[in-house]
Scaffold this motif. Structure first.
Motif, PDB file in Angstrom:
ATOM      1  N   HIS A 170     -24.312  13.705  -2.757  1.00  0.00           N
ATOM      2  CA  HIS A 170     -23.536  12.663  -1.798  1.00  0.00           C
ATOM      3  C   HIS A 170     -22.942  13.702  -0.533  1.00  0.00           C
ATOM      4  N   PRO A 171     -22.679  13.181   0.311  1.00  0.00           N
ATOM      5  CA  PRO A 171     -21.916  13.830   1.476  1.00  0.00           C
ATOM      6  C   PRO A 171     -20.282  13.980   0.635  1.00  0.00           C
ATOM      7  N   ARG A 172     -19.957  15.422   1.401  1.00  0.00           N
ATOM      8  CA  ARG A 172     -18.522  15.602   0.925  1.00  0.00           C
ATOM      9  C   ARG A 172     -17.326  14.715   1.545  1.00  0.00           C
ATOM     10  N   LEU A 173     -17.020  14.147   0.700  1.00  0.00           N
ATOM     11  CA  LEU A 173     -15.685  13.084   1.353  1.00  0.00           C
ATOM     12  C   LEU A 173     -14.529  13.778   1.594  1.00  0.00           C
ATOM     13  N   GLU A 174     -14.145  13.705   2.878  1.00  0.00           N
ATOM     14  CA  GLU A 174     -12.994  14.338   3.332  1.00  0.00           C
ATOM     15  C   GLU A 174     -11.713  13.677   3.796  1.00  0.00           C
ATOM     16  N   LEU A 175     -12.125  12.390   4.318  1.00  0.00           N
ATOM     17  CA  LEU A 175     -11.254  11.615   5.052  1.00  0.00           C
ATOM     18  C   LEU A 175     -11.187  10.132   4.800  1.00  0.00           C
ATOM     19  N   ILE A 176      -9.982   9.284   4.782  1.00  0.00           N
ATOM     20  CA  ILE A 176      -9.969   7.961   4.946  1.00  0.00           C
ATOM     21  C   ILE A 176      -9.457   7.679   6.270  1.00  0.00           C
ATOM     22  N   CYS A 177     -10.181   6.742   6.788  1.00  0.00           N
ATOM     23  CA  CYS A 177      -9.505   6.252   8.195  1.00  0.00           C
ATOM     24  C   CYS A 177      -9.082   4.993   8.060  1.00  0.00           C
ATOM     25  N   LEU A 178      -7.737   4.666   8.692  1.00  0.00           N
ATOM     26  CA  LEU A 178      -7.405   3.373   8.681  1.00  0.00           C
ATOM     27  C   LEU A 178      -6.969   2.816  10.256  1.00  0.00           C
ATOM     28  N   GLU A 179      -6.722   1.678  10.367  1.00  0.00           N
ATOM     29  CA  GLU A 179      -6.281   1.378  11.867  1.00  0.00           C
ATOM     30  C   GLU A 179      -5.148   0.175  11.741  1.00  0.00           C
ATOM     31  N   ASN A 180      -4.206   0.773  12.566  1.00  0.00           N
ATOM     32  CA  ASN A 180      -2.779  -0.143  12.413  1.00  0.00           C
ATOM     33  C   ASN A 180      -2.165  -0.249  13.627  1.00  0.00           C
ATOM     34  N   THR A 181      -2.013  -1.466  14.202  1.00  0.00           N
ATOM     35  CA  THR A 181      -2.443  -2.757  13.791  1.00  0.00           C
ATOM     36  C   THR A 181      -4.117  -2.847  13.869  1.00  0.00           C
ATOM     37  N   HIS A 182      -4.654  -3.660  12.984  1.00  0.00           N
ATOM     38  CA  HIS A 182      -5.920  -3.725  13.011  1.00  0.00           C
ATOM     39  C   HIS A 182      -6.692  -4.752  14.258  1.00  0.00           C
ATOM     40  N   SER A 183      -7.146  -4.313  15.223  1.00  0.00           N
ATOM     41  CA  SER A 183      -7.615  -4.913  16.342  1.00  0.00           C
ATOM     42  C   SER A 183      -8.736  -5.962  16.112  1.00  0.00           C
ATOM     43  N   SER A 184      -9.844  -6.016  15.294  1.00  0.00           N
ATOM     44  CA  SER A 184     -10.753  -6.833  14.801  1.00  0.00           C
ATOM     45  C   SER A 184     -10.042  -8.048  14.056  1.00  0.00           C
ATOM     46  N   ALA A 185      -9.032  -7.679  13.332  1.00  0.00           N
ATOM     47  CA  ALA A 185      -8.501  -8.597  12.253  1.00  0.00           C
ATOM     48  C   ALA A 185      -7.556  -9.345  13.169  1.00  0.00           C
ATOM     49  N   GLY A 186      -7.374  -9.355  14.597  1.00  0.00           N
ATOM     50  CA  GLY A 186      -6.532 -10.217  15.343  1.00  0.00           C
ATOM     51  C   GLY A 186      -4.971  -9.524  15.531  1.00  0.00           C
ATOM     52  N   GLY A 187      -4.817  -8.214  15.498  1.00  0.00           N
ATOM     53  CA  GLY A 187      -3.611  -7.399  15.487  1.00  0.00           C
ATOM     54  C   GLY A 187      -2.793  -7.559  14.296  1.00  0.00           C
ATOM     55  N   ARG A 188      -3.552  -7.591  13.108  1.00  0.00           N
ATOM     56  CA  ARG A 188      -2.789  -7.561  11.871  1.00  0.00           C
ATOM     57  C   ARG A 188      -2.203  -6.360  11.310  1.00  0.00           C
ATOM     58  N   VAL A 189      -1.033  -6.257  10.809  1.00  0.00           N
ATOM     59  CA  VAL A 189      -0.153  -5.190  10.365  1.00  0.00           C
ATOM     60  C   VAL A 189      -0.502  -4.741   8.976  1.00  0.00           C
ATOM     61  N   LEU A 190      -0.613  -3.333   8.763  1.00  0.00           N
ATOM     62  CA  LEU A 190      -1.190  -2.929   7.426  1.00  0.00           C
ATOM     63  C   LEU A 190       0.085  -2.824   6.699  1.00  0.00           C
ATOM     64  N   PRO A 191       0.209  -3.552   5.494  1.00  0.00           N
ATOM     65  CA  PRO A 191       1.362  -3.422   4.861  1.00  0.00           C
ATOM     66  C   PRO A 191       1.662  -2.070   4.129  1.00  0.00           C
ATOM     67  N   LEU A 192       3.011  -1.988   3.995  1.00  0.00           N
ATOM     68  CA  LEU A 192       3.648  -0.638   3.617  1.00  0.00           C
ATOM     69  C   LEU A 192       3.430  -0.432   2.174  1.00  0.00           C
ATOM     70  N   THR A 193       3.271  -1.434   1.294  1.00  0.00           N
ATOM     71  CA  THR A 193       2.900  -1.329   0.072  1.00  0.00           C
ATOM     72  C   THR A 193       1.507  -0.792  -0.041  1.00  0.00           C
ATOM     73  N   TYR A 194       0.515  -1.269   0.890  1.00  0.00           N
ATOM     74  CA  TYR A 194      -0.862  -0.936   0.890  1.00  0.00           C
ATOM     75  C   TYR A 194      -1.136   0.579   1.210  1.00  0.00           C
ATOM     76  N   LEU A 195      -0.217   0.873   2.049  1.00  0.00           N
ATOM     77  CA  LEU A 195      -0.328   2.107   2.653  1.00  0.00           C
ATOM     78  C   LEU A 195      -0.152   3.270   1.686  1.00  0.00           C
ATOM     79  N   ARG A 196       0.811   2.658   0.794  1.00  0.00           N
ATOM     80  CA  ARG A 196       1.386   3.769  -0.374  1.00  0.00           C
ATOM     81  C   ARG A 196       0.264   3.838  -1.415  1.00  0.00           C
ATOM     82  N   GLU A 197      -0.573   2.714  -1.813  1.00  0.00           N
ATOM     83  CA  GLU A 197      -1.615   2.538  -2.598  1.00  0.00           C
ATOM     84  C   GLU A 197      -2.520   3.475  -2.089  1.00  0.00           C
ATOM     85  N   VAL A 198      -2.966   3.541  -0.762  1.00  0.00           N
ATOM     86  CA  VAL A 198      -4.082   4.241  -0.148  1.00  0.00           C
ATOM     87  C   VAL A 198      -3.688   5.856  -0.302  1.00  0.00           C
ATOM     88  N   ARG A 199      -2.275   6.009   0.102  1.00  0.00           N
ATOM     89  CA  ARG A 199      -1.965   7.391  -0.293  1.00  0.00           C
ATOM     90  C   ARG A 199      -1.948   8.192  -1.552  1.00  0.00           C
TER      91      ARG A 199
END
Length: 409
Positions: A170-199
């Motif tokens: 597989h390719p060497r996985l280096e990075l996760i990219c997030l978008e906040n606010t999420h444009s295609s979702a209609g300007g939705r805000v990523l919850p802080l709890t979700y960001l902690r889980e991704v971290r």
């Protein structure tokens, strides 16, 4: 009939004889259509400038070793340093656009051949930036399905990471990219709890996180938290000044000191080195100073419009009120004979019938977003009165559609 020449209904609407009608235009296609405010223009005219490529523009500089000249006020100086502090990052770099900011970040994080990033399938970085991470950076993207709120499914994210972790195939996985606010979702805000889980997930597998924060300040205002409380979960972040902040151009990318040093080199490679960039940085600085008041108003106006659409209870258009979190509203358009494109056309056109029925000539510019929806984006040039005019125009168009459908039945 679209407005074109003097007619008797002008006088009924209070337009003097012989006057050419000028419809009131409300442009909701994007928050990129704003014009610099008078305060921004003044700041741009008075900005202390130098050659930014030599690190000599005092309005842009990350840090200055010498004292500021007496003609330079702190309110318009050192945009990069001020923004880095605001974002809780060590340093920041001023760049022409958010697209460049995201590309710079990916190139700095993914320097090995065969590098890979994970990103949402509907993310701006993946869909609307010409595949620059592949075309320019040579980085492989694996797109995951976005959930309706703009997040990624954490179970799917982890299983995707584990599938390629340590693999020679597989390719060497280096990075996760997030978008906040999420444009295609209609300007939705990523919850802080979700960001902690991704971290936590990223740390577990030794990955880095970049946040496309083009509208990060909208997220911070909507959640009532400092931006740094959001970005603490990321290794780097981009921020756009020419969207909700109302500046004519400019963005930045921020992170650790070593990251920003490399980002400077990458910006130069991409042709993003600027000269007297303080003229643009001054406008960006004004946008940051006014951000909370401006964005709170934008969010209120967007919510007010969405409430009006919901109360309209039209069979032709609807909105999910729970999804309206910031300055964007996605309006679902019901077919089969009325498409988002057709509704956008009707909202932009002005007719004699409209003026006679409503007393206003209003041209509303909207963006046909998907096969079944259109998008409206609020910004600093749109007032509460404009918002009411847009709601009234939609009511008028909905009545038109009802009459036409009834006549065709």
């Amino acid at each position: 009939m679209v407005l074109s020449c003097p007619h008797r209904w002008y006088r009924a609407a209070g337009v003097p004889r012989g006057a050419q009608p000028q419809p009131h235009v409300v442009d909701l296609r994007s928050d990129t259509v704003t014009r610099p405010s008078a305060r921004m223009r003044q700041a741009m005219a008075q900005a202390e400038v130098g050659d930014d490529d030599y690190g000599e523009d005092p309005t842009v500089n990350v840090l200055r070793k010498d004292p500021l000249p007496p003609t330079v006020t702190l309110s318009h100086a050192e945009l990069q340093h001020s923004a880095a502090k605001l974002l809780g990052m060590e340093e920041a770099l001023f760049v022409p656009t958010s697209t460049m900011a995201n590309l710079v970040a990916v190139m700095c994080h993914c320097q090995r051949r065969g590098a890979q990033l994970l990103v949402g399938r509907e993310a701006h970085l993946h869909v609307f930036e010409q595949g620059g991470v592949a075309q320019v950076a040579g980085v492989h993207s694996q797109a995951l399905q976005d959930l309706p709120d703009g997040t990624l499914d954490l179970s799917e994210l982890e299983s995707t990471i584990r599938e390629g972790y340590g693999s020679r195939y597989h390719p060497r996985l280096e990075l996760i990219c997030l978008e906040n606010t999420h444009s295609s979702a209609g300007g939705r805000v990523l919850p802080l709890t979700y960001l902690r889980e991704v971290r936590l997930l990223a740390d577990q597998y030794g990955l880095r996180i970049h946040m496309d924060g083009a509208r990060l300040m909208n997220a911070a205002v909507a959640q009532g938290v400092p931006p740094a409380q959001i970005t603490q979960h990321c290794d780097s972040v981009s921020l756009c000044f020419s969207k909700g902040l109302g500046a004519p151009a400019g963005a930045l990318v921020a992170g650790r000191r070593e990251f920003v040093a490399e980002a400077w080199r990458t910006r130069k490679l991409l042709g993003g080195g600027m000269r007297q960039a303080g003229v643009l940085a001054a406008a960006a600085r004004v946008g940051l100073e006014c951000v909370e008041e401006t964005l709170q108003r934008d969010h209120r106006n967007a919510r007010s419009f969405a409430q009006g659409v919901w109360e309209l209870s039209s069979p032709f258009c609807s909105v999910n009120l729970s999804a309206v979190e910031t300055n964007m509203v996605l309006v679902k358009v019901a077919g089969p004979w009325l498409s988002p494109e057709k509704l956008c056309e009707r909202m932009q056109a002005v007719s004699e019938e409209e003026v006679a029925e409503t007393g206003h000539a209003v041209s509303v510019r909207l963006f046909p977003w998907a096969a079944d929806s259109l998008r409206a984006v609020w910004h600093q040039d749109i007032s509460a009165h404009d918002t009411q005019l847009v709601a009234n125009k939609l009511k008028f168009v909905a009545r038109q559609c009802s009459r036409e459908q009834g006549a065709a039945a």
